[in-house]
Write a protein that holds these residues in place. Structure first.
Motif, PDB file in Angstrom:
ATOM      1  N   ASP A  15     -16.382  19.147 -11.415  1.00 31.46           N
ATOM      2  CA  ASP A  15     -16.139  20.468 -12.191  1.00 31.46           C
ATOM      3  C   ASP A  15     -16.724  21.418 -12.172  1.00 31.46           C
ATOM      4  OD1 ASP A  15     -14.184  18.909 -13.592  1.00 31.46           O
ATOM      5  OD2 ASP A  15     -15.340  18.284 -15.401  1.00 31.46           O
ATOM      6  N   VAL A  16     -18.331  21.015 -11.964  1.00 26.66           N
ATOM      7  CA  VAL A  16     -19.382  22.438 -11.720  1.00 26.66           C
ATOM      8  C   VAL A  16     -18.931  23.045 -10.337  1.00 26.66           C
ATOM      9  CG1 VAL A  16     -21.520  22.723 -11.182  1.00 26.66           C
ATOM     10  CG2 VAL A  16     -21.089  21.513 -13.240  1.00 26.66           C
ATOM     11  N   LEU A  17     -18.998  21.970  -9.279  1.00 23.95           N
ATOM     12  CA  LEU A  17     -18.680  22.557  -7.822  1.00 23.95           C
ATOM     13  C   LEU A  17     -17.229  23.399  -7.959  1.00 23.95           C
ATOM     14  CD1 LEU A  17     -19.566  22.383  -4.808  1.00 23.95           C
ATOM     15  CD2 LEU A  17     -18.041  20.294  -4.692  1.00 23.95           C
ATOM     16  N   SER A  18     -16.122  22.760  -8.442  1.00 19.83           N
ATOM     17  CA  SER A  18     -15.146  23.512  -8.614  1.00 19.83           C
ATOM     18  C   SER A  18     -15.061  24.989  -8.946  1.00 19.83           C
ATOM     19  CB  SER A  18     -13.848  22.742  -9.607  1.00 19.83           C
ATOM     20  OG  SER A  18     -12.855  23.517  -9.450  1.00 19.83           O
ATOM     21  N   SER A  19     -15.839  25.089 -10.340  1.00 19.94           N
ATOM     22  CA  SER A  19     -16.036  26.421 -10.830  1.00 19.94           C
ATOM     23  C   SER A  19     -16.678  27.324  -9.723  1.00 19.94           C
ATOM     24  CB  SER A  19     -16.723  26.373 -11.915  1.00 19.94           C
ATOM     25  OG  SER A  19     -16.252  25.679 -13.086  1.00 19.94           O
ATOM     26  N   LEU A  20     -17.912  26.974  -9.058  1.00 17.53           N
ATOM     27  CA  LEU A  20     -18.595  27.472  -8.055  1.00 17.53           C
ATOM     28  C   LEU A  20     -17.688  27.923  -6.979  1.00 17.53           C
ATOM     29  CD1 LEU A  20     -21.811  25.514  -8.018  1.00 17.53           C
ATOM     30  CD2 LEU A  20     -21.317  27.799  -9.033  1.00 17.53           C
TER      31      LEU A  20
ATOM     32  N   ARG B 107     -12.660  33.769  -5.019  1.00 21.12           N
ATOM     33  CA  ARG B 107     -12.204  35.158  -5.709  1.00 21.12           C
ATOM     34  C   ARG B 107     -13.125  36.184  -5.001  1.00 21.12           C
ATOM     35  NH1 ARG B 107     -12.183  32.452 -10.578  1.00 21.12           N
ATOM     36  NH2 ARG B 107     -14.135  33.123 -10.944  1.00 21.12           N
ATOM     37  N   ASP B 108     -14.370  36.029  -4.723  1.00 25.38           N
ATOM     38  CA  ASP B 108     -15.306  37.005  -3.999  1.00 25.38           C
ATOM     39  C   ASP B 108     -14.844  36.924  -2.738  1.00 25.38           C
ATOM     40  OD1 ASP B 108     -16.104  37.569  -6.654  1.00 25.38           O
ATOM     41  OD2 ASP B 108     -17.960  36.401  -6.127  1.00 25.38           O
TER      42      ASP B 108
ATOM     43  N   PRO C 267     -12.176  16.803  -3.944  1.00 27.85           N
ATOM     44  CA  PRO C 267     -12.476  17.239  -5.124  1.00 27.85           C
ATOM     45  C   PRO C 267     -11.402  18.615  -5.265  1.00 27.85           C
ATOM     46  CG  PRO C 267     -14.565  17.007  -3.793  1.00 27.85           C
ATOM     47  CD  PRO C 267     -13.455  16.564  -3.090  1.00 27.85           C
ATOM     48  N   GLU C 268     -10.886  18.696  -6.669  1.00 26.50           N
ATOM     49  CA  GLU C 268     -10.136  19.692  -7.083  1.00 26.50           C
ATOM     50  C   GLU C 268     -10.796  20.946  -7.167  1.00 26.50           C
ATOM     51  OE1 GLU C 268      -6.807  19.860  -6.925  1.00 26.50           O
ATOM     52  OE2 GLU C 268      -6.642  17.752  -6.426  1.00 26.50           O
ATOM     53  N   LEU C 269     -10.928  21.756  -6.034  1.00 27.19           N
ATOM     54  CA  LEU C 269     -11.799  23.029  -6.213  1.00 27.19           C
ATOM     55  C   LEU C 269     -10.911  24.454  -6.587  1.00 27.19           C
ATOM     56  CD1 LEU C 269     -13.829  22.013  -2.955  1.00 27.19           C
ATOM     57  CD2 LEU C 269     -14.198  21.668  -5.344  1.00 27.19           C
TER      58      LEU C 269
END
Lengths: 170, 182
Positions: free
Chosen positions: B35-40, B46-47, B113-115
Motif C-alpha cells: 500500500d505504501v509503495l503504491s502511494s509513492l 503523476r509528477d 504489486p498494484e502500483l
C-alpha cells in the motif's frame, strides 16, 4: 560239361551286363521317393536307404535331383530404399481458415514466434514463452515439436535483445 | 563457476542489532508494504518522474549480473530469465516471464504489486533492470495485461502512444518492423 559251362557263363555275362542299369534305376527311384517326401537334400541324406550304394549312381543321375530342393534364400530387404513411414514427417493437415497463418505459432510447441510474414504482420499471433532455467536446467533451447523454424531462433540473450531493440515503427 | 542456476540461499542478510537488511552484494534494502509503495509510485507517476523506480530496477539488474558468471549477452535467454525471475521474486515484484512476439521480446510480470493504473511504475522498474543487464538503454512499454514490450529507448514514446490510443499488444507488434543497423 562244356555246354553247361558255356550256358552258365552266358547267363552270368547277361546278368552282369544288366545289373548296373538296374542298380541305377533303383537308385534313381529311391532318390525320387526321397525327393517327393522331403523336398530337401538334408532329408534325403537322412532318409536315404542304406542299401543304396552311392557310387553306382551315374553322373547323369544328378540331373534328376530336385531341381529346387532348397528354398531360395529370402531376398534381403532393399536396404537402399529407406522405410518411408519413419523417414518422413507425418503430414499434418491444417484446417482452412480465413487467416491460415494467423496461429502458426503455438506456445506449447516452442516454435518460433514469427511466421513467414515480417515481424508483427499478423495481429492475432500468439506469443512464445521462454521457459526459465529452473524448468530447463540444461539451459538448452526449447525443442521444436513439429513446426520447422522459419528463421533461426536467437541462441543468446544478446541476440534476442538485439532483435527486439531493432524494432522501429513501420 | 556454477551450473548457471540462481542460488537464492543467503540472499538477504538480516542485521537485527543494526536494524538493517542487506543483500549479499551489500545493498541496503527496506521492506515496504504494498500500500505504501503504491502511494509513492502513484505520486511519482503523476509528477512524471519515475526515476527512483528505474533506479530500483537498476539495482535489481546489478543483483542479476552478480549471479551470472558471464555477461548476459552471451548466455542463453533461459539462463538470463532464470536469474531475472529469481531476483524479481526475491524482491517481491511478482513472477516474470519472457515471451517472443515475432521479433519483439515481451516481458510479462504477473502478480506484481498494484502500483499505478497505467503500470508505469513496473515499466520503469523493468526498464531500469534490463538496461543494467544489457548495458543499453532499454524501455519496457506497458501493453496491457501485465505485459511490457521491450524496445529501444528512442521509440518508447511512440509505442506508448499507440497503447494509449487503444492498440493492444498484437496491434502494436504489427506496427513495428525490424530495421537492423547497417
Amino acid at each position: 560239361m562244356s555246354d553247361r559251362e558255356d550256358r552258365l557263363r552266358s547267363l552270368l555275362n547277361k546278368v552282369r551286363a544288366k545289373r548296373p542299369d538296374e542298380r541305377t534305376t533303383r537308385a534313381a527311384d529311391a532318390l525320387e521317393r526321397i525327393r517327393t517326401a522331403s523336398g530337401t537334400m538334408a532329408a534325403a541324406a537322412q532318409s536315404a536307404p542304406p542299401t543304396v550304394p552311392p557310387t553306382p549312381v551315374p553322373s547323369s543321375a544328378p540331373a534328376q535331383l530336385p531341381s529346387s530342393p532348397l528354398p531360395e534364400p529370402p531376398t534381403s530387404p532393399t536396404i537402399d530404399s529407406p522405410t518411408r513411414y519413419s523417414s518422413q514427417p507425418p503430414r499434418v493437415e491444417r484446417p482452412l481458415s480465413i487467416e491460415p497463418r494467423a496461429r502458426s505459432v503455438r506456445p506449447s510447441s516452442g516454435a518460433p514466434a514469427v511466421g513467414s510474414r515480417p515481424a508483427g504482420a499478423s495481429p492475432s499471433r500468439r506469443p512464445e514463452s521462454i521457459r526459465a532455467q529452473s524448468v530447463a536446467p540444461t539451459g538448452q533451447p526449447v525443442v521444436y515439436a513439429t513446426d520447422q523454424p522459419e528463421f533461426p531462433r536467437p541462441k543468446t540473450f544478446g541476440d534476442l535483445l538485439e532483435l527486439t531493440l531493432s524494432l522501429r515503427p513501420r | 563457476m556454477h551450473d548457471g542456476r540462481f542460488d537464492p540461499s543467503g540472499f538477504y542478510e538480516f542485521n537485527l542489532t543494526g536494524g538493517m537488511v542487506r543483500t549479499r552484494t551489500g545493498e541496503r534494502v527496506v521492506i515496504l508494504s504494498e500500500d505504501v509503495l503504491s502511494s509513492l509510485v502513484a505520486a511519482a507517476a503523476r509528477d512524471g518522474d519515475l526515476t527512483p523506480l528505474r533506479r530500483l530496477g537498476e539495482l535489481l539488474g546489478e543483483q542479476v549480473l552478480g549471479g551470472l558468471d558471464r555477461p548476459a549477452s552471451v548466455l542463453s535467454p533461459e539462463a538470463v530469465l532464470g536469474h531475472v525471475s529469481a531476483v524479481t521474486s526475491l524482491f517481491g515484484w511478482g513472477r516474470l516471464t519472457f515471451e517472443r512476439w515475432g521479433a519483439a521480446l515481451v516481458v510479462a510480470l504477473r502478480d506484481k504489486p498494484e502500483l499505478d493504473e497505467d503500470e508505469l511504475g513496473a515499466a520503469a522498474l523493468l526498464g531500469g533492470m534490463f538496461s543494467e543487464i544489457s548495458q543499453r538503454q532499454v524501455s519496457c512499454v506497458p501493453t496491457g495485461d501485465s505485459k511490457f514490450v521491450m524496445v529501444d529507448f528512442e521509440v518508447a514514446e511512440t509505442v506508448w502512444g499507440w497503447f494509449k490510443d487503444g492498440a493492444d499488444l498484437p496491434a502494436i507488434i504489427g506496427m513495428l518492423d525490424t530495421k537492423r543497423a547497417s
